[in-house]
Scaffold this active site. Structure first.
Site, mmCIF file in Angstrom:
data_model
loop_
_atom_site.group_PDB
_atom_site.id
_atom_site.type_symbol
_atom_site.label_atom_id
_atom_site.label_comp_id
_atom_site.label_asym_id
_atom_site.label_seq_id
_atom_site.Cartn_x
_atom_site.Cartn_y
_atom_site.Cartn_z
ATOM 1 N N LYS A 220 0.819 -1.380 0.077
ATOM 2 C CA LYS A 220 0.025 -0.079 -0.039
ATOM 3 C C LYS A 220 0.925 1.165 0.173
ATOM 4 C CE LYS A 220 -3.626 2.076 2.858
ATOM 5 N NZ LYS A 220 -4.533 1.770 3.992
ATOM 6 N N GLU A 226 10.460 -4.375 4.659
ATOM 7 C CA GLU A 226 10.489 -5.863 3.991
ATOM 8 C C GLU A 226 10.303 -6.150 2.684
ATOM 9 O OE1 GLU A 226 9.075 -4.885 6.723
ATOM 10 O OE2 GLU A 226 9.271 -6.286 8.713
ATOM 11 N N GLY A 281 -4.942 -2.325 5.219
ATOM 12 C CA GLY A 281 -4.096 -3.626 4.907
ATOM 13 C C GLY A 281 -4.792 -4.800 5.206
ATOM 14 N N ARG A 282 -5.174 -5.200 6.282
ATOM 15 C CA ARG A 282 -5.855 -6.345 6.431
ATOM 16 C C ARG A 282 -7.115 -6.335 6.015
ATOM 17 N NH1 ARG A 282 -4.974 -3.101 10.578
ATOM 18 N NH2 ARG A 282 -6.492 -2.359 11.864
ATOM 19 N N GLU A 367 -5.040 -7.513 15.047
ATOM 20 C CA GLU A 367 -4.414 -6.037 14.575
ATOM 21 C C GLU A 367 -5.580 -5.135 14.686
ATOM 22 O OE1 GLU A 367 -0.845 -5.702 11.733
ATOM 23 O OE2 GLU A 367 -2.516 -4.486 10.787
ATOM 24 N N HIS A 398 -5.111 -33.938 17.559
ATOM 25 C CA HIS A 398 -4.153 -34.815 17.616
ATOM 26 C C HIS A 398 -2.809 -34.030 18.456
ATOM 27 C CE1 HIS A 398 -5.902 -38.270 15.833
ATOM 28 N NE2 HIS A 398 -6.496 -37.411 15.032
ATOM 29 N N LYS A 518 7.842 -0.591 12.397
ATOM 30 C CA LYS A 518 8.308 -0.012 11.123
ATOM 31 C C LYS A 518 9.551 0.978 11.199
ATOM 32 C CE LYS A 518 4.357 -1.011 8.174
ATOM 33 N NZ LYS A 518 3.675 -0.858 6.896
HETATM 34 C C1 G6Q Z 1 -2.629 -3.939 8.014
HETATM 35 C C2 G6Q Z 1 -1.289 -3.290 8.425
HETATM 36 C C3 G6Q Z 1 -0.188 -4.222 7.997
HETATM 37 C C4 G6Q Z 1 0.296 -3.637 6.438
HETATM 38 C C5 G6Q Z 1 1.611 -4.134 6.144
HETATM 39 C C6 G6Q Z 1 2.168 -3.873 4.881
HETATM 40 O O1 G6Q Z 1 -3.571 -3.631 8.280
HETATM 41 O O2 G6Q Z 1 -1.297 -1.964 8.333
HETATM 42 O O3 G6Q Z 1 0.054 -5.578 8.195
HETATM 43 O O4 G6Q Z 1 -0.368 -4.432 5.633
HETATM 44 O O5 G6Q Z 1 2.814 -3.701 7.207
HETATM 45 O O6 G6Q Z 1 1.913 -2.537 4.531
HETATM 46 P P1 G6Q Z 1 2.141 -2.107 3.102
HETATM 47 O O7 G6Q Z 1 1.210 -2.571 2.239
HETATM 48 O O8 G6Q Z 1 2.216 -0.875 3.052
HETATM 49 O O9 G6Q Z 1 3.655 -2.634 2.504
#
Ligand code: G6Q
Length: 553
Positions: A220, A226, A281-282, A367, A398, A518
């Protein structure tokens, strides 16, 4: 439907603090009466509850009768939802009000799955038209990749797709790919790289030919450490094999809201699929972040998934709360967390295809609702989000089910099953589903001392073989794991999470805890990498760990 949002601020934030709401007090008194009652008694006093304490919507059937509730409890929980403003807050979300107060944003994942022709105007823009604009571009791109029309740098079609992303830009795509594998292209390989641990990239690309590999950089913000590190590594990996900068445009596409960073990276913004700051994001697997899903299953199946999401959205918005699946599940989560002190909740899909569903839900639930500050900035004096976890059944049986059956902790479970298997082989599916029903039954009713004795158990062993029961479960059934069912299932949990957040009066849509992570690591990286001994200014523990690592690396 056509709605126009006032672009300004949020609606009611449930002004009365939770523990002072009349419905909360009523629930406390009610809990004192019913809290210790056994499901055996609740069923023997009300034998039909297994047929009445159920709800249906968007193709999903929820049996919540094996919960430690009576009809009165449900009425009181619904009253709590009403007093907490669930209806108003739901309307505010669907209208595009800025209910994500700490980030001053609308929360409109529901717009991602509104059918073409509907309209939702936010700040003067019809977001549904924009959504469909992106969906159409994604579909056209997916067709070109899937048909082989899109060629790589050396003229070969793409056979491998690698999604690079993390958190919300990874967990949804991985989960959906695994869940819908049955519908996916078997002559293509789909891989997901999220961890900055180089092993993730190395193993994912090990036997792939760069000339047949498409990378989707999903981020996003397009600034996540990462993802950008993995994307740069992918770029070098592709260039090493293909040798020429012009290859990047054929082998890299981006999913992002940040066009500037995308083009800085060298990806043509023609090959960028956008989304909007009102998609968290989620909550983004059904936005362009789902491009890998669409490449795997095709645009038709992707749209079926969106239809499943939408059907659950409509159900959530319109069904009476006492028959509303997400509302009921959310309220039950509040009931166990706040009145029984349950710290965790298990989600056990009896479907191997849903093996990543618990991991996906961990982010969605924790989250969103792992917050201790209320919308008006107070410290919550009650429990909020539970720890979610799970594994597919029957595997979990199990291993850790022992603790659920006979441990000292109360762990409410969701058991998810399907009427038909996608892989009919002998009677596997009946064996699988018999376990769903048997587990729910055993957890609820247990096994008494008398029953254990009647089996001829030696007296000393009797206590060990007793099952107290009274362990609550929801059983969720769908006919078959289709894209539609997956969409409905995800939306069910999204809105259950929302319901909980409304009752707790927290912002389910920010994630300041993630933002902190971050920033923090960025300070330490130069201290690990500098050629000369750095002047470490942390606490003694952190300093010593950094020094030891520098010696080891
Ligand atoms: C989701 C969070 C988090 C995010 C990641 C990746 O709700 O904000 O999990 O999706 O940190 O972020 P970017 O899509 O900006 O790389």
């Amino acid at each position: 439907m056509s709605t126009t949002s006032s672009s300004s601020s949020s609606s009611s934030t449930g002004a009365t603090p939770l523990r002072q709401r009349a419905s909360w007090q009523a629930l406390r008194e009610h809990h004192a009466r019913i809290g210790e009652r056994h499901l055996r008694d609740l069923f023997s006093e009300d034998p039909d509850r297994g047929e009445r304490l159920v709800a249906e919507g968007a193709g999903l059937y929820l049996d919540y009768s094996k919960n430690r509730v009576s009809e009165e409890t449900v009425g009181l929980l619904v009253a709590l939802a009403e007093e907490s403003g669930l209806r108003e807050r739901t309307a505010a979300m669907f209208r595009g009000d800025r209910i994500n107060v700490s980030e001053n944003r609308s929360v409109l994942h529901v717009a991602l799955r509104m059918p073409k022709g509907e309209s939702l105007v936010v700040d003067g823009v019809d977001v549904v038209a924009e959504v469909h604009g992106v969906l159409d571009r994604m579909s056209a791109f997916a067709e070109r990749i899937r048909s082989g029309e899109w060629r790589g740098h050396t003229g070969k079609p793409m056979r491998n797709v690698v999604n690079i992303g993390i958190g919300g830009s990874d967990l949804g795509p991985v989960m959906a790919y695994e869940a819908l594998r049955h519908y996916s292209r078997r002559d293509m390989r789909f891989r997901f790289v999220s961890n900055v641990d180089s092993t993730d990239f190395a193993e994912a690309t090990r036997e792939l030919a760069a000339e047949e590999t498409l990378f989707i950089v999903s981020s996003k913000t397009f600034t996540t450490l990462e993802t950008m590190t993995n994307a740069q590594t992918a770029r070098e990996w592709a260039l090493a094999a293909l040798g020429d900068e012009s290859a990047i445009a054929r082998h890299f596409v981006a999913v992002s809201t940040n066009a500037q960073e995308v083009s800085k990276f060298g990806i043509d913004t023609e090959n960028m699929f956008g989304f909007w700051d009102w998609v968290g994001g989620r909550y983004s697997m059904d936005s362009a972040i789902g491009l890998s899903t669409m490449l795997a299953v095709g645009p038709g199946a992707f749209r079926e998934m969106l239809a499943g999401f939408h059907e659950m959205d409509v159900h959530f918005r319109t069904a009476p709360l006492e028959r509303n699946l997400p509302a009921l599940m959310g309220l039950l989560a509040v009931w166990y967390g706040d009145f029984f002190g349950a710290q965790t909740a298990g989600v056990m899909p009896y479907s191997q295809y849903l093996k990543r569903f618990p991991a996906y839900l961990q982010q969605l639930t924790m989250e969103s609702n792992g917050k201790h500050v209320t919308l008006d900035g107070r410290h919550a004096d009650y429990q909020t989000g539970a720890v979610y976890w799970g594994e597919p059944g029957t595997n979990g049986q199990h291993s850790f089910y022992q603790l659920i059956h006979q441990g000292t902790k109360l762990i409410p479970l969701d058991l998810i099953g399907f009427g038909k298997t996608l892989n009919p082989i002998r009677d596997h599916h009946d064996l699988l589903m018999s376990n769903v029903f048997a587990q729910a039954e055993a957890l609820a009713f247990g096994k008494t001392e008398q029953q254990v004795r009647a089996e001829g158990t030696p007296e000393a062993i009797v206590p060990h073989r007793v099952f107290e029961g009274n362990r609550p479960t929801n059983v969720i059934l769908a006919e078959q794991l289709t894209p539609h069912a997956l969409g409905a299932l995800v939306a069910l949990y999204e809105h259950s999470v929302f319901t909980q957040g409304v009752v707790w009066a927290i912002d389910s849509f920010d994630q300041w805890g993630v933002e902190l992570g971050k920033v923090l690591a960025k300070r330490i990286i130069p201290e690990l990498e500098s050629a000369t001994e750095p002047d470490l200014q942390h606490d003694t523990s952190t300093n010593a760990l950094i020094r030891r690592y520098r010696r080891m690396r």
